[in-house]
Design a protein around this motif. Structure first.
Motif, PDB file in Angstrom:
ATOM      1  N   ASP A   2      16.394 -89.580 -52.761  1.00  0.00           N
ATOM      2  CA  ASP A   2      15.211 -90.375 -52.645  1.00  0.00           C
ATOM      3  C   ASP A   2      14.063 -89.699 -52.136  1.00  0.00           C
ATOM      4  N   ALA A   3      14.330 -88.702 -51.119  1.00  0.00           N
ATOM      5  CA  ALA A   3      13.297 -87.648 -50.562  1.00  0.00           C
ATOM      6  C   ALA A   3      13.999 -86.813 -49.820  1.00  0.00           C
ATOM      7  N   GLY A   4      13.455 -85.459 -49.747  1.00  0.00           N
ATOM      8  CA  GLY A   4      13.849 -84.439 -49.075  1.00  0.00           C
ATOM      9  C   GLY A   4      15.069 -83.653 -49.653  1.00  0.00           C
ATOM     10  N   THR A   5      15.888 -82.910 -48.972  1.00  0.00           N
ATOM     11  CA  THR A   5      16.904 -82.299 -49.493  1.00  0.00           C
ATOM     12  C   THR A   5      18.262 -83.015 -49.558  1.00  0.00           C
ATOM     13  N   PRO A   6      18.797 -83.121 -50.790  1.00  0.00           N
ATOM     14  CA  PRO A   6      20.228 -83.803 -50.988  1.00  0.00           C
ATOM     15  C   PRO A   6      21.008 -83.353 -49.996  1.00  0.00           C
ATOM     16  N   LEU A   7      22.120 -84.004 -49.614  1.00  0.00           N
ATOM     17  CA  LEU A   7      23.177 -83.988 -48.669  1.00  0.00           C
ATOM     18  C   LEU A   7      23.002 -83.980 -47.296  1.00  0.00           C
ATOM     19  N   ILE A   8      21.560 -83.806 -46.783  1.00  0.00           N
ATOM     20  CA  ILE A   8      21.129 -83.802 -45.617  1.00  0.00           C
ATOM     21  C   ILE A   8      21.225 -85.314 -45.147  1.00  0.00           C
ATOM     22  N   SER A   9      22.382 -85.893 -44.758  1.00  0.00           N
ATOM     23  CA  SER A   9      22.152 -87.504 -44.615  1.00  0.00           C
ATOM     24  C   SER A   9      21.775 -88.238 -45.845  1.00  0.00           C
ATOM     25  N   ASP A  10      22.323 -87.682 -46.815  1.00  0.00           N
ATOM     26  CA  ASP A  10      22.143 -88.337 -48.069  1.00  0.00           C
ATOM     27  C   ASP A  10      23.081 -87.977 -49.171  1.00  0.00           C
ATOM     28  N   PRO A  11      23.546 -88.736 -50.259  1.00  0.00           N
ATOM     29  CA  PRO A  11      24.577 -88.254 -51.020  1.00  0.00           C
ATOM     30  C   PRO A  11      24.723 -87.220 -51.680  1.00  0.00           C
ATOM     31  N   GLY A  12      25.798 -86.804 -52.247  1.00  0.00           N
ATOM     32  CA  GLY A  12      25.571 -85.408 -53.172  1.00  0.00           C
ATOM     33  C   GLY A  12      26.833 -84.680 -52.754  1.00  0.00           C
ATOM     34  N   PHE A  13      27.302 -84.596 -51.473  1.00  0.00           N
ATOM     35  CA  PHE A  13      28.402 -83.657 -50.856  1.00  0.00           C
ATOM     36  C   PHE A  13      29.454 -83.689 -51.902  1.00  0.00           C
ATOM     37  N   LYS A  14      30.053 -84.838 -52.438  1.00  0.00           N
ATOM     38  CA  LYS A  14      31.165 -85.105 -53.183  1.00  0.00           C
ATOM     39  C   LYS A  14      31.022 -84.512 -54.432  1.00  0.00           C
ATOM     40  N   LEU A  15      29.763 -84.432 -55.069  1.00  0.00           N
ATOM     41  CA  LEU A  15      29.558 -83.952 -56.467  1.00  0.00           C
ATOM     42  C   LEU A  15      29.308 -82.429 -56.306  1.00  0.00           C
ATOM     43  N   VAL A  16      28.870 -81.756 -55.188  1.00  0.00           N
ATOM     44  CA  VAL A  16      28.421 -80.260 -54.826  1.00  0.00           C
ATOM     45  C   VAL A  16      29.925 -79.814 -54.745  1.00  0.00           C
ATOM     46  N   ARG A  17      30.809 -80.467 -53.949  1.00  0.00           N
ATOM     47  CA  ARG A  17      32.303 -79.950 -54.010  1.00  0.00           C
ATOM     48  C   ARG A  17      32.938 -79.757 -54.945  1.00  0.00           C
ATOM     49  N   ALA A  18      32.880 -80.931 -55.747  1.00  0.00           N
ATOM     50  CA  ALA A  18      33.529 -81.018 -57.217  1.00  0.00           C
ATOM     51  C   ALA A  18      33.174 -79.853 -58.208  1.00  0.00           C
ATOM     52  N   ALA A  19      31.845 -79.718 -58.043  1.00  0.00           N
ATOM     53  CA  ALA A  19      31.337 -78.599 -58.822  1.00  0.00           C
ATOM     54  C   ALA A  19      31.800 -77.326 -58.612  1.00  0.00           C
ATOM     55  N   GLN A  20      31.854 -77.104 -57.348  1.00  0.00           N
ATOM     56  CA  GLN A  20      32.329 -75.631 -56.917  1.00  0.00           C
ATOM     57  C   GLN A  20      33.869 -75.461 -57.056  1.00  0.00           C
ATOM     58  N   GLU A  21      34.754 -76.605 -56.793  1.00  0.00           N
ATOM     59  CA  GLU A  21      36.212 -76.677 -57.362  1.00  0.00           C
ATOM     60  C   GLU A  21      36.325 -76.464 -58.961  1.00  0.00           C
ATOM     61  N   HIS A  22      35.495 -76.760 -59.778  1.00  0.00           N
ATOM     62  CA  HIS A  22      35.439 -76.527 -61.255  1.00  0.00           C
ATOM     63  C   HIS A  22      34.890 -75.458 -61.440  1.00  0.00           C
ATOM     64  N   ASN A  23      34.546 -74.620 -60.858  1.00  0.00           N
ATOM     65  CA  ASN A  23      33.844 -73.220 -60.953  1.00  0.00           C
ATOM     66  C   ASN A  23      32.645 -73.393 -61.630  1.00  0.00           C
ATOM     67  N   ILE A  24      31.843 -74.494 -61.445  1.00  0.00           N
ATOM     68  CA  ILE A  24      30.488 -74.811 -61.981  1.00  0.00           C
ATOM     69  C   ILE A  24      29.372 -74.063 -60.929  1.00  0.00           C
ATOM     70  N   ARG A  25      28.721 -73.509 -61.602  1.00  0.00           N
ATOM     71  CA  ARG A  25      27.416 -72.819 -60.573  1.00  0.00           C
ATOM     72  C   ARG A  25      26.682 -73.705 -59.774  1.00  0.00           C
ATOM     73  N   VAL A  26      26.511 -73.775 -58.733  1.00  0.00           N
ATOM     74  CA  VAL A  26      25.856 -74.643 -57.982  1.00  0.00           C
ATOM     75  C   VAL A  26      24.530 -73.695 -57.595  1.00  0.00           C
ATOM     76  N   ILE A  27      23.148 -74.290 -57.872  1.00  0.00           N
ATOM     77  CA  ILE A  27      21.837 -73.570 -57.448  1.00  0.00           C
ATOM     78  C   ILE A  27      20.898 -74.454 -56.514  1.00  0.00           C
ATOM     79  N   PRO A  28      20.695 -74.139 -55.386  1.00  0.00           N
ATOM     80  CA  PRO A  28      19.862 -74.740 -54.567  1.00  0.00           C
ATOM     81  C   PRO A  28      18.445 -74.474 -54.995  1.00  0.00           C
ATOM     82  N   VAL A  29      17.504 -75.406 -54.921  1.00  0.00           N
ATOM     83  CA  VAL A  29      16.081 -75.345 -55.162  1.00  0.00           C
ATOM     84  C   VAL A  29      15.423 -75.900 -53.873  1.00  0.00           C
ATOM     85  N   PRO A  30      15.264 -75.122 -53.039  1.00  0.00           N
ATOM     86  CA  PRO A  30      14.731 -75.568 -51.555  1.00  0.00           C
ATOM     87  C   PRO A  30      13.430 -76.401 -51.624  1.00  0.00           C
ATOM     88  N   GLY A  31      13.089 -77.037 -50.460  1.00  0.00           N
ATOM     89  CA  GLY A  31      11.819 -77.359 -50.509  1.00  0.00           C
ATOM     90  C   GLY A  31      11.942 -78.486 -48.995  1.00  0.00           C
TER      91      GLY A  31
END
Length: 282
Positions: free
Chosen positions: A83-112
């Protein structure tokens, strides 16, 4: 190159805080996984981003991971936003990012934007070492237990708190950490009614309880570590001894300082000697 998952930070209040790169990524991906599609739809509309949205939040993330990973494996680039700010920081997304890493899908941060880091940068507490503690437990008994575990931590601590619990939380912190522990208070960062203060926990508890407006919005607390509290105590002792030494001997000044502060006379005497020697050398 296979599909990529972009973890995109969005503004925490002021829309101008979004980056050009974030806008370009959100426009170019095939789909955006959002914490709340209604909230994110307003952001996308503001920047004329027409990429389709799909919900990915605490209540459906586990069940939706397979579907989202399948889309990535099928070659669809995806952006993850909260909703606001950086995902995973007290927000959802950790499980998706972890699954992507496990499936060798490149995860790219776009900071802000990130409320925790924004608060830390503005309150004037040590930032060389810090921990992010997220939200404390909502029940007082569990919150007090968590605070007691953090009491002796020496690094700066960053905590998020809900507005309806902020007064009770500050009172519990003052009780466990001590009313003199330094704290930064950052509310509604980058928004119209932004408030950023630094004071002691005791002072902040009174300030927030006496002003109902300070009990609204997004709140970040930045608490000085135990070492910071000791530094303040040392500074106060030095100020007292310096003043007393203007009129009294080292022995008399240290005795009076010990009587006024409760510290051991031997400690006060040793510090008085050090201050006297330093003044003579300078």
């Amino acid at each position: 190159m296979g599909a990529q998952l972009f973890v995109v930070a969005t503004p925490i209040g002021h829309l101008d805080d979004i980056s050009y790169r974030a806008i370009n990524v959100l426009k170019s991906v095939n789909i955006i996984a959002a914490e709340d599609t209604r909230t994110s739809a307003q952001l996308l509309k503001h920047f004329n981003i027409q990429t389709p949205l799909t919900a990915c939040h605490d209540h459906n993330e586990s069940n939706k991971i397979t579907q989202l990973i399948q889309r990535l494996q099928n070659g669809e680039d995806m952006a993850l936003i909260s909703d606001a700010g950086t995902p995973l920081i007290s927000d959802p997304g950790f499980k998706l990012v972890r699954a992507a890493q496990e499936h060798n899908i490149r995860v790219i941060p776009v900071p802000g934007a990130c409320a925790a880091i924004a608060a830390l940068s503005a309150v004037g507490l040590p930032s060389d070492r810090f921990s992010f503690e997220g939200f404390l437990p909502s029940k007082q008994s569990q919150r007090l237990l968590a605070l007691h575990k953090l009491k002796d931590e020496t690094q700066t601590m960053i905590i998020y708190e809900a507005p309806h619990r902020i007064v009770a939380c500050l009172k519990d912190m003052a009780e466990v950490f001590g009313a003199e522990r330094p704290v930064g208070f950052a509310r509604e960062i980058t928004k119209t009614f932004e408030t950023i203060k630094k004071m002691t926990l005791g002072e902040l508890a009174v300030f927030v309880e006496s002003d109902h407006n300070q009990q609204k919005g997004e709140i970040v607390l930045v608490i000085g570590g135990a070492a910071e509290e000791k530094d303040l105590e040392q500074e106060k002792l030095d100020q007292l001894l310096t003043r007393l030494l203007q009129d009294l001997s080292v022995k008399a000044a240290s005795q009076l300082a010990a009587d006024l502060t409760g510290i051991k006379k031997k400690v006060a005497y040793q510090r008085a000697l050090e201050l006297t020697q330093h003044n003579e050398e300078s």
